[in-house]
Motif scaffolding. Structure first.
Motif, mmCIF file in Angstrom:
data_model
loop_
_atom_site.group_PDB
_atom_site.id
_atom_site.type_symbol
_atom_site.label_atom_id
_atom_site.label_comp_id
_atom_site.label_asym_id
_atom_site.label_seq_id
_atom_site.Cartn_x
_atom_site.Cartn_y
_atom_site.Cartn_z
ATOM 1 N N VAL A 207 0.841 -1.196 0.000
ATOM 2 C CA VAL A 207 0.000 0.000 0.000
ATOM 3 C C VAL A 207 0.879 1.250 0.000
ATOM 4 N N GLY A 208 0.502 2.234 -0.802
ATOM 5 C CA GLY A 208 1.185 3.527 -0.767
ATOM 6 C C GLY A 208 2.622 3.474 -1.222
ATOM 7 N N LEU A 209 2.950 2.479 -2.017
ATOM 8 C CA LEU A 209 4.317 2.309 -2.498
ATOM 9 C C LEU A 209 4.297 2.300 -4.013
ATOM 10 N N LYS A 210 4.906 3.299 -4.612
ATOM 11 C CA LYS A 210 4.885 3.435 -6.064
ATOM 12 C C LYS A 210 5.726 2.366 -6.743
ATOM 13 N N LEU A 211 6.721 1.855 -6.051
ATOM 14 C CA LEU A 211 7.632 0.842 -6.594
ATOM 15 C C LEU A 211 8.260 1.303 -7.904
ATOM 16 N N ASP A 212 8.960 2.438 -7.825
ATOM 17 C CA ASP A 212 9.758 2.880 -8.964
ATOM 18 C C ASP A 212 10.835 1.842 -9.242
ATOM 19 N N THR A 213 11.391 1.885 -10.447
ATOM 20 C CA THR A 213 12.409 0.906 -10.807
ATOM 21 C C THR A 213 13.688 1.066 -9.989
ATOM 22 N N ASN A 214 13.864 2.219 -9.299
ATOM 23 C CA ASN A 214 15.064 2.349 -8.473
ATOM 24 C C ASN A 214 14.995 1.486 -7.213
ATOM 25 N N GLU A 215 13.817 0.948 -6.883
ATOM 26 C CA GLU A 215 13.687 0.039 -5.733
ATOM 27 C C GLU A 215 14.203 -1.340 -6.139
ATOM 28 N N ILE A 216 15.496 -1.409 -6.455
ATOM 29 C CA ILE A 216 16.033 -2.626 -7.058
ATOM 30 C C ILE A 216 15.982 -3.820 -6.105
ATOM 31 N N ASP A 217 16.030 -3.582 -4.808
ATOM 32 C CA ASP A 217 15.976 -4.684 -3.853
ATOM 33 C C ASP A 217 14.613 -5.374 -3.880
ATOM 34 N N LEU A 218 13.556 -4.582 -3.894
ATOM 35 C CA LEU A 218 12.209 -5.162 -3.899
ATOM 36 C C LEU A 218 11.856 -5.776 -5.246
ATOM 37 N N TRP A 219 12.281 -5.129 -6.333
ATOM 38 C CA TRP A 219 12.029 -5.717 -7.646
ATOM 39 C C TRP A 219 12.757 -7.048 -7.792
ATOM 40 N N TRP A 220 13.989 -7.121 -7.290
ATOM 41 C CA TRP A 220 14.718 -8.396 -7.367
ATOM 42 C C TRP A 220 13.983 -9.463 -6.562
ATOM 43 N N LEU A 221 13.517 -9.110 -5.374
ATOM 44 C CA LEU A 221 12.846 -10.090 -4.529
ATOM 45 C C LEU A 221 11.580 -10.607 -5.199
ATOM 46 N N LEU A 222 10.810 -9.716 -5.815
ATOM 47 C CA LEU A 222 9.587 -10.135 -6.497
ATOM 48 C C LEU A 222 9.896 -11.004 -7.713
ATOM 49 N N THR A 223 10.904 -10.616 -8.493
ATOM 50 C CA THR A 223 11.227 -11.399 -9.687
ATOM 51 C C THR A 223 11.821 -12.759 -9.312
ATOM 52 N N TYR A 224 12.632 -12.802 -8.264
ATOM 53 C CA TYR A 224 13.227 -14.075 -7.843
ATOM 54 C C TYR A 224 12.152 -15.009 -7.296
ATOM 55 N N ARG A 225 11.214 -14.442 -6.529
ATOM 56 C CA ARG A 225 10.101 -15.247 -6.007
ATOM 57 C C ARG A 225 9.287 -15.828 -7.158
ATOM 58 N N ALA A 226 9.012 -15.015 -8.186
ATOM 59 C CA ALA A 226 8.239 -15.499 -9.333
ATOM 60 C C ALA A 226 8.995 -16.586 -10.074
ATOM 61 N N TYR A 227 10.306 -16.425 -10.235
ATOM 62 C CA TYR A 227 11.124 -17.438 -10.902
ATOM 63 C C TYR A 227 11.055 -18.769 -10.152
ATOM 64 N N LEU A 228 11.193 -18.713 -8.827
ATOM 65 C CA LEU A 228 11.145 -19.944 -8.039
ATOM 66 C C LEU A 228 9.789 -20.630 -8.168
ATOM 67 N N TYR A 229 8.738 -19.802 -8.203
ATOM 68 C CA TYR A 229 7.381 -20.361 -8.288
ATOM 69 C C TYR A 229 7.121 -20.986 -9.659
ATOM 70 N N TYR A 230 7.335 -20.227 -10.717
ATOM 71 C CA TYR A 230 6.977 -20.709 -12.050
ATOM 72 C C TYR A 230 7.916 -21.812 -12.549
ATOM 73 N N SER A 231 9.150 -21.828 -12.082
ATOM 74 C CA SER A 231 10.060 -22.920 -12.444
ATOM 75 C C SER A 231 9.833 -24.144 -11.567
ATOM 76 N N ASN A 232 8.985 -23.980 -10.549
ATOM 77 C CA ASN A 232 8.678 -25.052 -9.589
ATOM 78 C C ASN A 232 9.941 -25.594 -8.947
ATOM 79 N N ASP A 233 10.870 -24.701 -8.654
ATOM 80 C CA ASP A 233 12.127 -25.082 -8.017
ATOM 81 C C ASP A 233 11.854 -25.741 -6.672
#
Length: 298
Positions: A207-233
């Motif tokens: 909530v209340g978080l624009k999540l600009d691309t400079n938030e590289i830590d959070l974007w990495w965490l979201l993308t890594y989580r998605a990779y683990l999920y969709y690859s069924n690691d």
């Protein structure tokens, strides 16, 4: 299913006494008589200001960065929530387990205790610079300042040097033993748990978080989580039952499509020019979802 909120600066911006992020840097640039460009991403503009100051004198870079962080901490630490504020609504009136915030101030804690910030019943402020494990527990609710907090100015995550090093720490933590599948299932937990684990074990409402691309830590965490999920690691598709959902107050279809492919749900709430009303509606929606999810089998 346990739940957590990730709260950005959007709530603060609904009130007159709040200090916008760009205003923090502009105040510093004015004080040191260096240039300021509001069009630059926040971390890059912070680095630009620091470099301009370094170019003007012979002080060590460590001292300049520490001084700038101290000034920003001083500007934000005095902010107080108003009576009946959104902060109280989100941290007290919604039944959830954890509060995560990218903010450095203590508006959320003060709202939780009616204006004061008491001594927590448990805490970890052992980290000097980073905030993997930093938390304070008030009553039965844990608060995590994931980008640092005002009382510990060296912890403020401002420039890309800090973001990049922090990201490396996050990656190291998630790839360390015990394996993530064991953590999620509760078979074996790390000796010292991080807020990062919540993104795999708790429903997260953003909530209340624009999540600009400079938030590289959070974007990495979201993308890594998605990779683990969709690859069924390690079979994570079957055991990762938590949801991440972001509430948007701007109707950006491209971003919504991106979140969909990152295994993140979205819901757009049109503010119609009144963001406080929109956030109150979002709080009600989250409260309803948490109640429904608690009745589901984990």
């Amino acid at each position: 299913m346990k739940s957590a909120l990730l709260i950005g600066n959007g709530l603060n911006r609904c009130y007159e006494n709040a200090i916008p992020w760009d205003k923090l840097l502009q105040n510093i640039a004015d004080e040191y008589a260096v240039s300021f460009n509001a069009n630059n991403p926040f971390p890059l503009e912070f680095e630009s200001i620091a470099n301009q100051i370094l170019a003007k004198d012979n002080r060590k870079s460590k001292n300049v960065y520490s001084e700038l962080k101290g000034k920003i901490a001083q500007m934000v630490c005095g902010q107080m929530p108003v009576n009946g504020s959104l902060h109280k609504l989100f941290v007290r009136d919604i039944s959830l387990d954890c509060i995560l915030t990218t903010n450095y101030d203590y508006m959320l804690e003060r709202a939780f205790y009616g204006g004061r910030k008491p001594e927590p019943k448990a805490k970890d402020n052992s980290e000097t610079k980073y905030s993997l494990f930093r938390f304070a527990k008030y009553a039965e609710k844990s608060f995590y300042h994931i980008h640092g907090e005002a009382d510990y100015r060296e912890s403020l995550c401002l420039g890309y040097e800090h973001y990049a090093a922090y990201l490396a720490k996050m990656r190291e933590y998630l790839k360390a033993k015990p394996e993530l599948a064991r953590r999620i299932s509760g078979w074996k937990l790390p000796e010292k748990k991080s807020w990062i684990d919540l993104f795999f074990t708790h429903d997260i409402y953003i909530v209340g978080l624009k999540l600009d691309t400079n938030e590289i830590d959070l974007w990495w965490l979201l993308t890594y989580r998605a990779y683990l999920y969709y690859s069924n690691d390690s079979g994570l598709m079957e055991i990762m039952k938590n949801r991440i959902k972001i509430f948007l107050t701007h109707d950006d279809r491209n971003q919504q499509e991106l979140f969909k492919h990152l295994h993140v749900e979205t819901e757009f709430v049109d503010p119609h020019g009144n963001y406080e009303t929109a956030y109150r509606k979002i709080a009600s929606l989250i409260d309803q979802e948490i109640a429904r999810r608690k009745n589901e089998v984990e």
